[in-house]
Design an enzyme around this catalytic site. Sequence first.
Site, mmCIF file in Angstrom:
data_model
loop_
_atom_site.group_PDB
_atom_site.id
_atom_site.type_symbol
_atom_site.label_atom_id
_atom_site.label_comp_id
_atom_site.label_asym_id
_atom_site.label_seq_id
_atom_site.Cartn_x
_atom_site.Cartn_y
_atom_site.Cartn_z
ATOM 1 N N GLY A 75 30.684 43.677 27.910
ATOM 2 C CA GLY A 75 31.611 44.229 28.890
ATOM 3 C C GLY A 75 32.898 44.737 28.280
ATOM 4 N N THR A 105 41.328 37.285 38.320
ATOM 5 C CA THR A 105 41.727 38.580 38.875
ATOM 6 C C THR A 105 42.877 38.480 39.867
ATOM 7 O OG1 THR A 105 40.879 40.413 40.274
ATOM 8 C CG2 THR A 105 39.943 38.252 40.647
ATOM 9 N N TYR A 123 34.545 39.479 46.566
ATOM 10 C CA TYR A 123 34.856 39.434 45.134
ATOM 11 C C TYR A 123 35.996 38.456 44.862
ATOM 12 C CZ TYR A 123 36.754 40.829 40.609
ATOM 13 O OH TYR A 123 37.260 40.814 39.330
#
Length: 291
Positions: free
Chosen positions: A10, A100, A124
Amino acid sequence: MKVLITGCNGQVGSLLVKQLTGKAELMAVDRDQIDITDEQAVLDAVTAFKPDAIINAAAHTAVDRAEEEVELSYQINRDGPLYLARAAEQVGAAILHISTDYVFSGDKDGVYSETDLTAPQGVYGESKLAGEQAVVATCPRHIILRTAWVFGETGNNFVKTMIRLGRDRNQLGIVGDQFGGPTYAGDIAATLIAIAERYKAGTDVAWGIYHYAGLPSVSWFEFASYIFDAAKAQGVLEHIPALNSITTADYPTPAKRPANSRLSMDKIGAEFGIDACDWQKALTDIRPYGI
Protein backbone atom coordinates in the site's frame (compact mmCIF):
# COMPACT_ATOMS: atom_id res chain seq x y z
CA MET A 1 15.52 -4.51 14.84
CA LYS A 2 12.99 -7.05 13.57
CA VAL A 3 9.88 -5.51 12.05
CA LEU A 4 6.71 -7.09 10.69
CA ILE A 5 4.95 -4.84 8.18
CA THR A 6 1.40 -5.60 7.10
CA GLY A 7 -0.12 -3.95 4.04
CA CYS A 8 3.34 -3.83 2.47
CA ASN A 9 2.06 -3.03 -1.02
CA GLY A 10 0.00 0.00 0.00
CA GLN A 11 0.82 3.69 0.05
CA VAL A 12 2.52 3.69 3.46
CA GLY A 13 3.50 0.02 3.56
CA SER A 14 5.55 0.18 0.37
CA LEU A 15 7.54 3.14 1.69
CA LEU A 16 8.03 1.46 5.07
CA VAL A 17 9.64 -1.42 3.20
CA LYS A 18 11.77 0.93 1.10
CA GLN A 19 13.00 2.92 4.11
CA LEU A 20 13.68 -0.12 6.31
CA THR A 21 15.38 -2.30 3.72
CA GLY A 22 18.97 -2.81 4.83
CA LYS A 23 18.30 -1.21 8.22
CA ALA A 24 16.13 -3.90 9.84
CA GLU A 25 15.24 -7.55 9.54
CA LEU A 26 11.92 -7.38 7.72
CA MET A 27 8.90 -9.56 7.30
CA ALA A 28 6.80 -7.58 4.84
CA VAL A 29 3.43 -9.09 3.99
CA ASP A 30 0.22 -8.24 2.20
CA ARG A 31 -3.07 -10.11 2.17
CA ASP A 32 -1.66 -12.77 -0.19
CA GLN A 33 0.96 -13.74 2.41
CA ILE A 34 -0.98 -13.22 5.65
CA ASP A 35 -4.69 -12.52 5.97
CA ILE A 36 -4.81 -10.36 9.09
CA THR A 37 -8.46 -11.34 9.58
CA ASP A 38 -7.30 -14.94 10.18
CA GLU A 39 -6.29 -14.96 13.84
CA GLN A 40 -4.40 -18.25 13.72
CA ALA A 41 -2.44 -17.21 10.63
CA VAL A 42 -1.45 -13.98 12.37
CA LEU A 43 -0.41 -15.76 15.55
CA ASP A 44 1.59 -18.39 13.68
CA ALA A 45 3.50 -15.76 11.68
CA VAL A 46 4.22 -13.52 14.65
CA THR A 47 5.33 -16.30 16.98
CA ALA A 48 7.63 -17.70 14.28
CA PHE A 49 9.21 -14.33 13.38
CA LYS A 50 9.18 -12.77 16.87
CA PRO A 51 9.35 -9.11 15.76
CA ASP A 52 10.36 -6.23 17.99
CA ALA A 53 7.63 -4.16 16.35
CA ILE A 54 4.56 -4.79 14.22
CA ILE A 55 3.60 -1.90 11.96
CA ASN A 56 0.07 -2.32 10.67
CA ALA A 57 -0.39 -0.47 7.41
CA ALA A 58 -3.22 -2.74 6.23
CA ALA A 59 -6.73 -1.29 6.08
CA HIS A 60 -9.99 -1.24 4.18
CA THR A 61 -9.78 2.37 3.02
CA ALA A 62 -12.50 2.47 0.34
CA VAL A 63 -14.63 4.97 2.24
CA ASP A 64 -17.72 4.83 0.03
CA ARG A 65 -17.60 1.05 -0.54
CA ALA A 66 -17.38 0.59 3.22
CA GLU A 67 -21.00 1.74 3.49
CA GLU A 68 -21.94 -1.45 1.61
CA GLU A 69 -19.07 -3.71 2.72
CA VAL A 70 -19.75 -3.33 6.42
CA GLU A 71 -18.67 -6.79 7.55
CA LEU A 72 -15.48 -6.70 5.48
CA SER A 73 -14.63 -3.23 6.83
CA TYR A 74 -14.88 -4.44 10.41
CA GLN A 75 -12.94 -7.62 9.68
CA ILE A 76 -10.00 -5.68 8.27
CA ASN A 77 -10.16 -2.47 10.31
CA ARG A 78 -11.15 -3.91 13.71
CA ASP A 79 -10.50 -7.65 13.85
CA GLY A 80 -7.16 -7.56 12.03
CA PRO A 81 -5.64 -4.98 14.39
CA LEU A 82 -7.03 -6.93 17.35
CA TYR A 83 -5.33 -10.14 16.22
CA LEU A 84 -2.06 -8.32 15.53
CA ALA A 85 -2.20 -6.69 18.97
CA ARG A 86 -2.85 -10.04 20.66
CA ALA A 87 0.10 -11.58 18.86
CA ALA A 88 2.30 -8.58 19.69
CA GLU A 89 1.41 -8.93 23.36
CA GLN A 90 2.20 -12.63 23.27
CA VAL A 91 5.76 -12.12 21.96
CA GLY A 92 6.47 -8.84 23.80
CA ALA A 93 6.44 -6.69 20.67
CA ALA A 94 5.18 -3.15 20.18
CA ILE A 95 2.37 -2.50 17.73
CA LEU A 96 2.23 0.68 15.65
CA HIS A 97 -1.14 1.10 13.97
CA ILE A 98 -2.27 3.68 11.40
CA SER A 99 -5.67 5.28 11.93
CA THR A 100 -7.58 8.19 10.46
CA ASP A 101 -9.19 11.59 10.87
CA TYR A 102 -12.51 9.90 10.05
CA VAL A 103 -12.85 8.90 13.72
CA PHE A 104 -14.02 12.50 14.25
CA SER A 105 -17.25 14.14 13.13
CA GLY A 106 -15.41 16.95 11.34
CA ASP A 107 -17.70 19.58 12.84
CA LYS A 108 -15.23 21.18 15.25
CA ASP A 109 -13.82 24.67 14.78
CA GLY A 110 -10.04 24.56 14.89
CA VAL A 111 -7.71 21.57 15.04
CA TYR A 112 -8.50 18.20 16.55
CA SER A 113 -6.35 17.03 19.45
CA GLU A 114 -5.93 13.44 20.59
CA THR A 115 -8.25 14.02 23.56
CA ASP A 116 -11.20 15.33 21.53
CA LEU A 117 -14.30 13.17 21.54
CA THR A 118 -14.58 10.76 18.62
CA ALA A 119 -17.79 10.65 16.60
CA PRO A 120 -17.32 8.85 13.27
CA GLN A 121 -19.94 9.57 10.64
CA GLY A 122 -19.73 6.38 8.58
CA VAL A 123 -18.72 2.75 8.50
CA TYR A 124 -15.10 3.45 7.59
CA GLY A 125 -14.56 5.77 10.56
CA GLU A 126 -16.55 3.53 12.89
CA SER A 127 -14.54 0.45 11.95
CA LYS A 128 -11.23 2.29 12.25
CA LEU A 129 -12.21 3.60 15.70
CA ALA A 130 -13.12 0.05 16.72
CA GLY A 131 -9.65 -1.00 15.59
CA GLU A 132 -8.04 1.69 17.70
CA GLN A 133 -10.00 0.59 20.74
CA ALA A 134 -9.08 -3.05 20.18
CA VAL A 135 -5.36 -2.26 19.99
CA VAL A 136 -5.42 0.01 23.05
CA ALA A 137 -7.26 -2.61 25.12
CA THR A 138 -5.04 -5.50 24.05
CA CYS A 139 -1.38 -4.41 23.94
CA PRO A 140 0.00 -1.72 26.29
CA ARG A 141 2.97 -1.13 23.95
CA HIS A 142 0.95 0.62 21.26
CA ILE A 143 1.14 3.69 19.06
CA ILE A 144 -2.02 4.73 17.23
CA LEU A 145 -1.06 7.21 14.52
CA ARG A 146 -4.04 9.11 13.15
CA THR A 147 -3.38 10.75 9.83
CA ALA A 148 -5.30 12.35 6.96
CA TRP A 149 -5.34 13.01 3.22
CA VAL A 150 -2.57 10.51 2.50
CA PHE A 151 -0.75 10.55 -0.83
CA GLY A 152 2.21 8.57 -2.12
CA GLU A 153 3.79 7.21 -5.26
CA THR A 154 2.05 3.82 -4.82
CA GLY A 155 -1.68 3.23 -5.00
CA ASN A 156 -4.57 5.56 -5.68
CA ASN A 157 -4.72 9.02 -4.17
CA PHE A 158 -5.84 12.58 -4.79
CA VAL A 159 -2.57 13.72 -6.37
CA LYS A 160 -2.64 10.96 -8.97
CA THR A 161 -6.33 11.49 -9.64
CA MET A 162 -5.87 15.21 -10.24
CA ILE A 163 -3.03 14.67 -12.71
CA ARG A 164 -5.01 12.00 -14.56
CA LEU A 165 -8.08 14.22 -14.76
CA GLY A 166 -5.93 17.20 -15.71
CA ARG A 167 -4.84 15.38 -18.84
CA ASP A 168 -8.40 14.55 -19.85
CA ARG A 169 -10.47 17.56 -18.78
CA ASN A 170 -10.50 21.24 -19.54
CA GLN A 171 -12.57 22.08 -16.47
CA LEU A 172 -12.93 20.53 -13.00
CA GLY A 173 -15.11 21.16 -9.97
CA ILE A 174 -13.20 20.57 -6.71
CA VAL A 175 -14.71 20.62 -3.21
CA GLY A 176 -13.72 23.81 -1.42
CA ASP A 177 -15.47 23.48 1.94
CA GLN A 178 -13.55 20.50 3.38
CA PHE A 179 -10.23 21.27 5.07
CA GLY A 180 -7.29 19.13 6.13
CA GLY A 181 -3.56 18.56 6.04
CA PRO A 182 -2.28 16.56 3.05
CA THR A 183 0.19 13.96 4.33
CA TYR A 184 2.97 12.26 2.38
CA ALA A 185 3.06 8.49 2.90
CA GLY A 186 6.85 8.52 3.10
CA ASP A 187 6.75 10.92 6.03
CA ILE A 188 4.21 8.71 7.81
CA ALA A 189 6.57 5.79 7.28
CA ALA A 190 9.54 7.76 8.61
CA THR A 191 7.56 8.79 11.69
CA LEU A 192 6.59 5.20 12.50
CA ILE A 193 10.15 4.00 11.97
CA ALA A 194 11.55 6.71 14.26
CA ILE A 195 9.21 5.63 17.06
CA ALA A 196 9.98 1.92 16.53
CA GLU A 197 13.72 2.63 16.61
CA ARG A 198 13.31 4.57 19.82
CA TYR A 199 11.60 1.59 21.40
CA LYS A 200 14.26 -0.85 20.15
CA ALA A 201 17.01 1.41 21.53
CA GLY A 202 15.51 1.07 25.00
CA THR A 203 14.43 4.71 25.22
CA ASP A 204 11.20 5.29 27.10
CA VAL A 205 8.25 5.59 24.74
CA ALA A 206 5.06 7.40 25.74
CA TRP A 207 2.61 4.90 24.31
CA GLY A 208 -0.80 6.05 23.15
CA ILE A 209 -2.64 7.90 20.42
CA TYR A 210 -0.91 10.54 18.29
CA HIS A 211 -1.83 12.73 15.35
CA TYR A 212 0.42 13.18 12.34
CA ALA A 213 -0.55 15.19 9.25
CA GLY A 214 0.63 17.91 6.93
CA LEU A 215 0.86 21.67 7.11
CA PRO A 216 -0.31 24.08 5.89
CA SER A 217 -3.93 22.98 6.10
CA VAL A 218 -5.86 23.58 2.90
CA SER A 219 -9.13 22.79 1.19
CA TRP A 220 -9.31 20.12 -1.50
CA PHE A 221 -9.67 22.99 -3.99
CA GLU A 222 -6.48 24.65 -2.71
CA PHE A 223 -4.65 21.32 -2.70
CA ALA A 224 -5.71 20.68 -6.31
CA SER A 225 -4.57 24.15 -7.36
CA TYR A 226 -1.12 23.50 -5.88
CA ILE A 227 -0.90 20.09 -7.56
CA PHE A 228 -1.75 21.53 -10.98
CA ASP A 229 0.67 24.43 -10.62
CA ALA A 230 3.46 22.02 -9.62
CA ALA A 231 2.62 19.59 -12.42
CA LYS A 232 2.65 22.36 -15.02
CA ALA A 233 5.90 23.84 -13.71
CA GLN A 234 7.59 20.44 -13.72
CA GLY A 235 6.40 19.52 -17.21
CA VAL A 236 4.02 16.77 -16.10
CA LEU A 237 1.01 18.60 -17.54
CA GLU A 238 0.95 20.77 -20.64
CA HIS A 239 -2.04 22.79 -19.50
CA ILE A 240 -4.00 23.38 -16.29
CA PRO A 241 -7.77 22.84 -16.42
CA ALA A 242 -10.06 25.58 -15.23
CA LEU A 243 -10.91 24.88 -11.58
CA ASN A 244 -14.22 25.69 -9.92
CA SER A 245 -14.67 25.56 -6.17
CA ILE A 246 -17.81 23.57 -5.33
CA THR A 247 -19.51 22.62 -2.05
CA THR A 248 -19.83 19.21 -0.44
CA ALA A 249 -23.53 19.37 -1.27
CA ASP A 250 -22.64 19.77 -4.94
CA TYR A 251 -20.72 16.48 -4.87
CA PRO A 252 -22.78 13.93 -2.91
CA THR A 253 -21.08 10.65 -1.93
CA PRO A 254 -22.36 7.51 -0.17
CA ALA A 255 -20.17 8.24 2.86
CA LYS A 256 -20.07 11.58 4.65
CA ARG A 257 -16.65 13.29 4.59
CA PRO A 258 -15.42 15.36 7.55
CA ALA A 259 -15.62 19.08 6.81
CA ASN A 260 -12.68 19.63 9.14
CA SER A 261 -9.82 17.12 9.15
CA ARG A 262 -7.20 19.40 10.65
CA LEU A 263 -5.14 17.52 13.26
CA SER A 264 -3.00 19.03 16.00
CA MET A 265 0.67 18.03 15.92
CA ASP A 266 1.45 19.38 19.40
CA LYS A 267 1.57 16.03 21.19
CA ILE A 268 3.81 14.18 18.73
CA GLY A 269 6.11 17.19 18.60
CA ALA A 270 6.39 17.38 22.39
CA GLU A 271 6.89 13.63 22.94
CA PHE A 272 9.03 12.68 19.94
CA GLY A 273 10.30 15.95 18.43
CA ILE A 274 8.52 15.12 15.19
CA ASP A 275 7.39 18.01 13.00
CA ALA A 276 4.32 18.13 10.78
CA CYS A 277 4.64 16.78 7.27
CA ASP A 278 5.73 19.41 4.75
CA TRP A 279 3.50 18.23 1.92
CA GLN A 280 4.60 20.96 -0.44
CA LYS A 281 8.21 19.78 -0.12
CA ALA A 282 7.02 16.22 -0.77
CA LEU A 283 5.68 17.38 -4.14
CA THR A 284 8.98 18.97 -5.22
CA ASP A 285 9.17 16.10 -7.72
CA ILE A 286 5.63 15.36 -8.82
CA ARG A 287 6.65 13.26 -11.82
CA PRO A 288 6.09 9.84 -10.18
CA TYR A 289 2.43 10.74 -9.71
CA GLY A 290 1.92 11.36 -13.41
CA ILE A 291 3.13 7.96 -14.60
